[in-house]
Design a protein around this motif. Structure first.
Motif, PDB file in Angstrom:
ATOM      1  N   SER A  92      79.819 -41.170 -95.180  1.00  0.00           N
ATOM      2  CA  SER A  92      79.036 -40.228 -95.118  1.00  0.00           C
ATOM      3  C   SER A  92      79.394 -38.907 -94.311  1.00  0.00           C
ATOM      4  O   SER A  92      80.494 -38.930 -93.780  1.00  0.00           O
ATOM      5  N   VAL A  93      78.541 -38.024 -94.302  1.00  0.00           N
ATOM      6  CA  VAL A  93      78.847 -36.759 -93.644  1.00  0.00           C
ATOM      7  C   VAL A  93      79.163 -36.827 -92.159  1.00  0.00           C
ATOM      8  O   VAL A  93      78.335 -37.604 -91.506  1.00  0.00           O
ATOM      9  N   GLY A  94      80.085 -36.158 -91.883  1.00  0.00           N
ATOM     10  CA  GLY A  94      80.330 -36.142 -90.375  1.00  0.00           C
ATOM     11  C   GLY A  94      81.526 -37.329 -90.014  1.00  0.00           C
ATOM     12  O   GLY A  94      81.989 -37.290 -88.790  1.00  0.00           O
ATOM     13  N   GLN A  95      81.682 -38.160 -90.857  1.00  0.00           N
ATOM     14  CA  GLN A  95      82.832 -39.331 -90.834  1.00  0.00           C
ATOM     15  C   GLN A  95      84.089 -38.935 -91.051  1.00  0.00           C
ATOM     16  O   GLN A  95      84.245 -37.891 -91.901  1.00  0.00           O
ATOM     17  N   VAL A  96      85.156 -39.601 -90.753  1.00  0.00           N
ATOM     18  CA  VAL A  96      86.358 -39.010 -91.129  1.00  0.00           C
ATOM     19  C   VAL A  96      87.012 -40.125 -92.046  1.00  0.00           C
ATOM     20  O   VAL A  96      86.865 -41.366 -92.052  1.00  0.00           O
ATOM     21  N   VAL A  97      87.906 -39.713 -93.199  1.00  0.00           N
ATOM     22  CA  VAL A  97      88.521 -40.470 -93.957  1.00  0.00           C
ATOM     23  C   VAL A  97      90.123 -40.216 -93.474  1.00  0.00           C
ATOM     24  O   VAL A  97      90.514 -39.476 -93.473  1.00  0.00           O
ATOM     25  N   ASN A  98      90.620 -41.469 -93.432  1.00  0.00           N
ATOM     26  CA  ASN A  98      92.162 -41.609 -92.986  1.00  0.00           C
ATOM     27  C   ASN A  98      92.810 -42.232 -94.425  1.00  0.00           C
ATOM     28  O   ASN A  98      92.330 -43.269 -94.942  1.00  0.00           O
ATOM     29  N   ILE A  99      93.748 -41.555 -94.685  1.00  0.00           N
ATOM     30  CA  ILE A  99      94.506 -42.044 -96.136  1.00  0.00           C
ATOM     31  C   ILE A  99      95.885 -42.323 -95.680  1.00  0.00           C
ATOM     32  O   ILE A  99      96.415 -41.399 -95.022  1.00  0.00           O
ATOM     33  N   GLN A 100      96.573 -43.228 -96.082  1.00  0.00           N
ATOM     34  CA  GLN A 100      97.876 -43.605 -95.761  1.00  0.00           C
ATOM     35  C   GLN A 100      98.397 -43.967 -97.189  1.00  0.00           C
ATOM     36  O   GLN A 100      97.942 -44.769 -97.915  1.00  0.00           O
ATOM     37  N   ALA A 101      99.547 -43.361 -97.540  1.00  0.00           N
ATOM     38  CA  ALA A 101     100.457 -43.639 -98.757  1.00  0.00           C
ATOM     39  C   ALA A 101     101.983 -43.782 -98.303  1.00  0.00           C
ATOM     40  O   ALA A 101     102.329 -42.812 -97.317  1.00  0.00           O
ATOM     41  N   LYS A 102     102.426 -44.624 -98.687  1.00  0.00           N
ATOM     42  CA  LYS A 102     103.904 -44.873 -98.877  1.00  0.00           C
ATOM     43  C   LYS A 102     104.329 -45.380-100.137  1.00  0.00           C
ATOM     44  O   LYS A 102     103.832 -46.251-100.876  1.00  0.00           O
ATOM     45  N   VAL A 103     105.610 -45.369-100.475  1.00  0.00           N
ATOM     46  CA  VAL A 103     106.364 -45.594-101.799  1.00  0.00           C
ATOM     47  C   VAL A 103     106.889 -46.950-101.338  1.00  0.00           C
ATOM     48  O   VAL A 103     107.473 -47.676-100.438  1.00  0.00           O
TER      49      VAL A 103
END
Length: 607
Positions: free
Chosen positions: A93-104
């Protein structure tokens, strides 16, 4: 995305995932040099009418993060080649934080698999929950001379990285045969036609058609002037959402995006023609097919990508609503209609054979040559995951044969370990041939190869003595005092993996055949891993993950009332040492057999 109530990471069942999520949440420095993290606060401009983050925007962020990870490893520009299935578990939702982690996870010759984890953070309540995970394949762009860039191999460090490294090869197998499985399903005639496609309340498919054109501008492109794969997917999600809305006359929720492949590049200045239509509507879900084509002012259209998305309409309580039927167009519409049924079957196969946790796996998975690749994947990955588990407890030890246990919900995990003075390659050759087991395992009365599935997967019929003498659950009746035998059909998956975790390895097993008036039991995972030690010996581990129904086979050993495991492992060691000079003579090469396919008799397979 689903509107299911989110939950904290601490409630997850898998210990390894909890550890990784804790590191992810606390923002600790990663040891993996390919790891890239992105955090974005959700603003109103990123959201749909419900003030929830749009899937299209999330896909753009995921693609950007994964691309940066791939380029960090390759040291050269990379482009998105494909994306595996994506299941959206929760909303943001609006105001929340998206955390994205990527690795090979693993680099092959010119392509690499990038794992992507997406979580959400509520800053005000200090809550964290998983949103989705995905696996993307990236390839390097050719050099100015047209040469492909050869990637250096990944060197995994942690247990989890080593497991992902190994399983990445199995996921690659799944991707390579994905299209062939669908074609085979459609050509075999196994997809049944619906009884009443032209029902009175059926909605004509042409009513759901959507066509839209997008001009690729510099903000839509990456630093290589190629259109972001995530941007293309965002546009495709948009037209798919419109098509789904036209059928259900409501705001649909995107639940899954099927595995898809980018067929060609798009650049700044291209016009992207996006077409979407509802292919099929099931009871509470519908599939929308989307096709993207690129063209310039002159020249033919170029097919860039096709994707299939599954939508649901949720009521106020978050439960899926019933949807109207669809009436396909003649010829092409009927082809898409049947294709949607085939893809639904494949989604179910992947969900119940691959995606679900082992404790949620169905007791019996029907054998079908078309789902063999998923069964093999689950076979290998289950053993890898079991080998990587922590908190093993030493139960008994005798003459350097160690029996470890690990309790997990309703399952008891067993690990037997011993160092044998035999080279790892020799031990692998002898143990990989399951029919050799009759020479040293008294529980294997007979072992017959009944089908060679491919070069690394085989189906065996095994006859063993029953532990349920005279009790219901025995497949056959016999006079008192006579030994009761029972059958197992096993899918054996053999993999040679040159890696510190398991330089040599072989598969696992599950008893599959059900009989009338018999209790069903299942070994969720069993098999060997072979590790070469510094002095050229073999550290052999046998793993067994059993449900309560088969605990009589092993409970006495765990309780210390029997030493069956010890004697069996000693017999195995003796057999390996006796035959270490002539492994090829004992390890029969799997020859193709001219026997009927066991499709009708196999009801559950895994080795």
């Amino acid at each position: 995305m689903s509107s299911t109530e989110p939950h904290d990471f601490e409630e997850e069942d898998e210990e390894e995932e909890e550890d990784d999520d804790e590191i992810f949440r606390q923002g600790k420095e990663s040891l993996n040099p390919t790891e890239v993290r992105m955090s974005q606060i959700v603003m109103p401009c990123h959201c749909n009418h419900r003030q929830e983050l749009s899937v299209g925007q999330l896909l753009k962020w995921m693609d950007s993060t994964a691309c940066l990870s791939a380029e960090r490893h390759a040291g050269s520009p990379c482009v998105t080649a494909s994306m595996d299935d994506i299941d959206f578990e929760h909303t943001i939702s609006v105001g929340q934080v998206v955390n994205i982690q990527a690795k090979v996870n693993r680099a092959f010759n010119t392509s690499m698999e990038v794992g992507i984890q997406v979580s959400c953070e509520d800053l005000f309540y200090d809550r964290h929950w998983r949103v989705c995970h995905a696996f993307a394949t990236f390839v390097t762009q050719r050099t100015n001379t047209g040469q492909k860039v050869t990637l250096r191999p990944i060197v995994p460090q942690t247990h989890k990285e080593k497991v992902e490294y190994s399983i990445a090869a199995e996921r690659r197998r799944v991707r390579m045969v994905h299209d062939d499985i669908i074609k085979d399903l459609l050509s075999s005639g196994s997809i049944q036609q619906e009884d009443s496609l032209s029902g009175y309340n059926a909605v004509p498919a042409e009513k759901t058609k959507v066509e839209s054109v997008e001009l690729v501008l510099p903000p839509h492109a990456n630093h290589q002037v190629n259109t972001f794969g995530g941007q293309i997917m965002a546009w495709m999600v948009n037209v798919a959402m419109i098509a789904a809305s036209r059928l259900c006359q409501a705001h649909p929720t995107l639940r899954t995006i099927d595995m898809f492949t980018f067929r060609g590049p798009s650049k700044v200045g291209d016009r992207l023609l996006l077409r979407a239509i509802v292919n099929n509507a099931f009871k509470s879900s519908l599939e929308v097919g989307v096709r993207a084509e690129a063209y310039q002012e002159e020249g033919p259209n170029r097919h860039i990508n096709s994707a299939f998305m599954t939508f649901e309409v949720l009521d106020k309580s978050g439960k899926p609503c019933n949807l109207p039927r669809i009436r396909p167009e003649p010829v092409e519409g009927e082809r898409r209609f049947q294709g949607a049924i085939a893809r639904k079957k494949i989604r179910l196969d992947r969900k119940y054979i691959i995606s679900c946790k082992q404790s949620e796996a169905p007791l019996s998975v029907p054998w079908d040559p078309r789902n063999q690749v998923y069964l093999s994947y689950n076979n290998v990955s289950a053993l890898k995951m079991l080998a990587a588990k922590k908190s093993w407890r030493l139960s008994t030890e005798k003459d350097q044969v160690c029996l470890y246990t690990l309790e997990q919900k309703s399952m008891l995990n067993i690990r037997v370990e011993k160092v044998v003075d035999v080279p790892a390659s020799t031990a692998f050759a002898l143990l990989a041939e399951l029919s050799n087991r009759t020479h040293w395992d008294k529980h294997y009365k007979e072992c017959e190869l009944i089908q060679r599935v491919d070069e690394e997967d085989f189906i065996y019929r095994v006859v063993t003595p029953s532990v349920c003498q005279g009790k219901v659950g025995s497949p056959t009746s016999s006079p008192q005092g006579e030994e009761i035998l029972q059958d197992f059909i096993l899918l054996a998956s053999v993999r040679l993996i040159v890696l510190d975790l398991e330089p040599e390895g072989s598969g696992s097993c599950r008893p599959p055949i059900s009989f009338e008036k018999c209790n069903r039991g299942e070994v969720l995972c069993a098999g060997f891993t072979i590790l070469e030690t510094e002095n050229k010996k073999s550290l052999i581990n046998y793993y067994n993950q059993a449900s309560p129904e088969v605990l009589p086979y092993i409970s006495n050993d765990v309780a210390g009332l029997s030493s069956s495991f010890y004697h069996t492992f000693c017999a195995c060691s003796k057999y390996l040492i006796q035959n270490k000079l002539h492994p090829t003579a004992e390890a029969d090469q799997h020859q193709p057999l001219q026997t009927p396919s066991p499709t009708k008799t196999l009801h559950s397979t895994q080795l």
